[in-house]
Design a protein around this motif. Structure first.
Motif, mmCIF file in Angstrom:
data_model
loop_
_atom_site.group_PDB
_atom_site.id
_atom_site.type_symbol
_atom_site.label_atom_id
_atom_site.label_comp_id
_atom_site.label_asym_id
_atom_site.label_seq_id
_atom_site.Cartn_x
_atom_site.Cartn_y
_atom_site.Cartn_z
ATOM 1 N N PRO A 18 -0.465 6.518 -8.550
ATOM 2 C CA PRO A 18 -1.697 6.865 -7.845
ATOM 3 C C PRO A 18 -2.130 5.720 -6.925
ATOM 4 C CG PRO A 18 -1.909 7.226 -10.221
ATOM 5 C CD PRO A 18 -0.621 6.517 -10.002
ATOM 6 N N VAL A 19 -2.860 6.062 -5.874
ATOM 7 C CA VAL A 19 -3.281 5.040 -4.917
ATOM 8 C C VAL A 19 -4.330 4.109 -5.515
ATOM 9 C CG1 VAL A 19 -4.436 4.619 -2.709
ATOM 10 C CG2 VAL A 19 -2.735 6.430 -2.904
ATOM 11 N N PHE A 20 -5.347 4.706 -6.120
ATOM 12 C CA PHE A 20 -6.496 3.890 -6.512
ATOM 13 C C PHE A 20 -6.384 3.396 -7.962
ATOM 14 C CE2 PHE A 20 -7.879 6.723 -3.086
ATOM 15 C CZ PHE A 20 -8.199 5.763 -2.144
ATOM 16 N N GLN B 231 -3.489 5.618 3.584
ATOM 17 C CA GLN B 231 -2.448 5.606 4.618
ATOM 18 C C GLN B 231 -1.639 4.307 4.583
ATOM 19 O OE1 GLN B 231 -2.807 7.787 8.239
ATOM 20 N NE2 GLN B 231 -2.558 5.946 9.474
ATOM 21 N N ASP B 232 -2.292 3.202 4.269
ATOM 22 C CA ASP B 232 -1.561 1.929 4.161
ATOM 23 C C ASP B 232 -0.538 1.986 3.029
ATOM 24 O OD1 ASP B 232 -2.941 0.851 6.246
ATOM 25 O OD2 ASP B 232 -4.337 -0.320 5.026
ATOM 26 N N GLY C 106 -2.624 13.126 -1.338
ATOM 27 C CA GLY C 106 -3.437 11.930 -1.100
ATOM 28 C C GLY C 106 -4.895 12.295 -0.893
ATOM 29 N N ILE C 107 -5.106 13.379 -0.175
ATOM 30 C CA ILE C 107 -6.476 13.843 0.072
ATOM 31 C C ILE C 107 -7.175 14.149 -1.249
ATOM 32 C CG2 ILE C 107 -7.743 15.895 0.905
ATOM 33 C CD1 ILE C 107 -6.021 15.726 3.458
ATOM 34 N N MET D 109 -6.301 8.779 14.102
ATOM 35 C CA MET D 109 -5.430 7.738 13.561
ATOM 36 C C MET D 109 -4.876 8.020 12.170
ATOM 37 S SD MET D 109 -7.121 4.236 15.034
ATOM 38 C CE MET D 109 -5.681 3.222 14.688
ATOM 39 N N TYR D 110 -5.402 9.035 11.512
ATOM 40 C CA TYR D 110 -4.817 9.398 10.217
ATOM 41 C C TYR D 110 -3.643 10.342 10.463
ATOM 42 C CZ TYR D 110 -9.159 7.488 8.340
ATOM 43 O OH TYR D 110 -10.210 6.661 8.041
ATOM 44 N N HIS D 111 -2.480 9.958 9.997
ATOM 45 C CA HIS D 111 -1.290 10.785 10.208
ATOM 46 C C HIS D 111 -1.305 11.934 9.211
ATOM 47 C CE1 HIS D 111 -0.137 7.503 12.650
ATOM 48 N NE2 HIS D 111 0.250 6.714 11.674
#
Lengths: 442, 183
Positions: free
Chosen positions: B28-30, B60-61, B70-71, B94-96
């Motif tokens: 997970p990202v966070f 995104q990074d 991701g959303i 800028m968000y792909h």
């Protein structure tokens, strides 16, 4: 100093004095250059008094609208409510790249201006909203803010004054419209960047519904100098016969010009001298054909009009255009004005947030017609349609993006109509019979 | 602006994002320091929603693009709905919203750069990256080239952005050298 070239002797470098000087970027470097003295003084001064100094200085907003800064600040009263300051660093107006250099070279100068303004409007928290593409300015600002916190300049007891000043840097994500103040606030709140209907104005209900002041980077960067040297000192800059435009202004120059870059001059500077002496005039063997003096949203000037203009709020209005953001775009005699105006309308069509019909549809229609004329498929009727659509797009929407799209079209049609007509005359696919239907092979 | 691969792309394909497929197992990202970083950011605002743009940047990074999955992670972290997050994502350029090449190249072609020859820089980039057309990713997954509206560096025409880095005063002739310095 100066960047990307040394300051010209006729410039008045105040904000740009340390452009190109990497040593000015650090906290130690900024302090060695007199930085943070104004903030320290201000934190021990009553906000009402500071508001008066800024009002007396004659400083007006440098982002485009030119609203008197002191008056804007005087809307913020000590009412015990939570207030916010927003610094608009969403610099996106085509032709403008001055805030970028302020943030790249003198980030502490902006931190100082932001903290000072926050105190002056009774705000504890300030946000610097930087456009997403400005990765280097963002990194420089984050570093400066971090240094300022570590040194106790920001935080609960800013510079030992007992005042609480927080400054946060917030990165956008690619949207021209977020430079519109209420769109910026929506974006900062984590929303789509749609401008809000006014009233209520930000001073009443702005960011997070609280009284908010929003100022451009260049405006805020100028404030510490005014507090340090006084309103009288600032009033020396400007035309003696025009007390409404005071101070220095950064002008970004780009397009077909010998020395593109940023120049800081006292307001009221003769535009002809600016273009030919400071910026070196057109490229060798070329002639200037047209100039947009204040970012892409202001009316286009012919060379003759530009050469007679004075570079301040009233001077540019007298020449039929506006000072705007100070983004000077120069077109030389090689440029096809229809093509370039079409490119501008495409920009606005791409950047419309699409909430107002006149803008959403108008920017797209205008672009389609402009590109049709550009490609040799236009008709004489198209010129009338452009005028009609432009009229329907002007003064009828929540924000002025729509008006800004119509502006280059209307001024272009007025001043370079022959170029439009030549393209239409060359369109062999159209048979026009007076009083009859139009047949197009296209 | 649509960055999407066109239907006529032929051999050109949308490249995997930095080697990560959205359906591949991932952490997970966070979590850990990223979670701590998000908490630090959250402390700056009176609402959780205000951390949405920063949280999307963190996503995104980490992943190279903003996927449906991701959303959902961002929405959960900020206690807002995925539909709301998607609405915000789609507003900003800028968000792909799909995978892009390892080197995502944005070329400014707005008027100030246009009068200085930006369209020739676009042609040169398309030719030397092998991308074929704007918005497509080269077959080797290295490059995606898109046009962008005003990068705010008009005095340094033509500026291009390669991922997070600006390259200024680019000419059609300097393109091969710039590309050769990328991995």
């Amino acid at each position: 100093m100066g960047y990307p070239h040394p300051s010209h002797p006729r410039e008045t470098p105040i904000l740009s004095k340390y452009f190109g000087d990497p040593a000015a970027r650090t906290l130690a470097g900024w302090r060695a250059r007199g930085g943070y003295e104004a903030l320290e003084k201000a934190l021990h001064t009553d906000p009402q008094e500071l508001q008066l100094v800024v009002k007396d200085s004659g400083l007006r907003g440098r982002g485009g609208a030119g609203f008197p800064t002191g008056m804007k600040w005087s809307f913020m009263k000590p009412d015990g409510k939570t207030h916010y300051l927003c610094c608009n660093a969403d610099e996106s107006e085509p032709g403008t790249f001055k805030d970028r250099e302020i943030m790249r070279w003198t980030p502490h100068g902006l931190v100082e201006g932001v903290a000072l303004a926050a105190h002056t409007i009774y705000a504890q928290t300030a946000y610097i909203y930087i456009r997403g593409e400005f990765t280097e300015p963002y990194a420089r600002m984050c570093q400066a803010v971090e240094e300022a916190y570590a040194a106790g300049i920001l935080g609960e007891n800013a510079m030992g004054s007992g005042k609480h000043v927080d400054v946060h840097v917030h990165r956008g994500a690619g949207a021209y419209i977020c430079g519109e103040e209420t769109a910026l606030m929506n974006s900062l709140e984590g929303r789509r960047g749609n401008p809000r209907i006014k009233p209520p104005f930000p001073a009443v209900a702005g960011l997070f519904g609280k009284p908010t002041t929003i100022n451009n980077v260049e405006t805020l960067a100028a404030v510490p100098y005014i507090i340090k040297h006084g309103a009288e000192w600032y009033r020396q800059y400007g035309r003696p016969d025009n007390p409404k435009s005071i101070g220095t202004k950064l002008f970004s120059v780009c397009g077909n010009i010998s020395r593109p870059g940023n120049y800081e001059v006292a307001l009221g500077f003769p535009f002809k001298d600016f273009l030919y002496d400071l910026c070196g005039g057109p490229l060798e063997g070329r002639e200037i054909k047209a100039v947009i003096p204040g970012g892409s949203s202001v009316p286009i000037l012919t060379r003759e009009e530009a050469e007679g203009a004075f570079m301040d709020y009233e001077g540019f209005v007298a020449s039929g255009t506006m000072l705007g953001s100070g983004g000077v775009i120069v077109f030389d005699d090689r440029q096809d004005m229809v093509r370039q105006i079409a490119r501008l309308t495409r920009f606005y069509a791409h950047e419309s947030c699409a909430q107002c019909t006149q803008c959403r549809e108008g920017t797209a229609w205008i672009t389609r017609i402009m590109e049709r004329i550009r490609d040799g498929q236009g008709t004489a009727e198209d010129l009338d349609t452009l005028v009609a659509i432009s009229d329907g797009m002007t003064g009828k929407t929540i924000c002025v993006l729509s008006d800004s799209c119509a502006t280059p079209v209307m001024s272009g049609l007025k001043k370079f109509r022959h170029e439009f007509e030549a393209k239409i005359a060359a369109n062999k696919s159209v048979v026009t019979v007076p009083g009859a239907f139009r047949a197009s092979a296209a | 602006m649509s960055h999407g691969p066109s239907a006529s792309g032929g051999a050109l394909v949308a490249a995997p994002p930095h080697g990560t497929h959205d359906d591949a197992p991932h952490v997970p990202v966070f979590v850990d320091h990223t979670r701590a970083e998000l908490d630090r950011i959250l402390s700056r605002y009176p609402t959780k929603q205000a951390a949405l743009l920063p949280a999307l940047w963190m996503l995104q990074d980490a992943r190279g693009w903003v996927s449906e999955g991701g959303i959902e992670e961002v929405a959960a972290a900020l206690e807002i709905t995925p539909a709301y997050v998607k609405g915000v994502v789609s507003f900003y350029t800028m968000y792909h919203q799909h995978p892009v090449g390892r080197h995502f190249i944005q070329v400014c072609t707005t008027t100030p750069c246009n009068v200085c020859g930006a369209e020739d820089v676009v042609k040169s980039l398309l030719q030397h990256t092998g991308c074929g057309d704007l918005g497509l990713t080269s077959a080797d997954g290295r490059f995606t080239v898109v046009e962008v509206e005003c990068l705010g560096a008009c005095g340094f025409a033509t500026p291009i952005m390669i991922n997070n880095d600006f390259v200024e005063s680019v000419t059609p002739e300097s393109v091969p050298r710039i590309l050769s310095e990328l991995k």
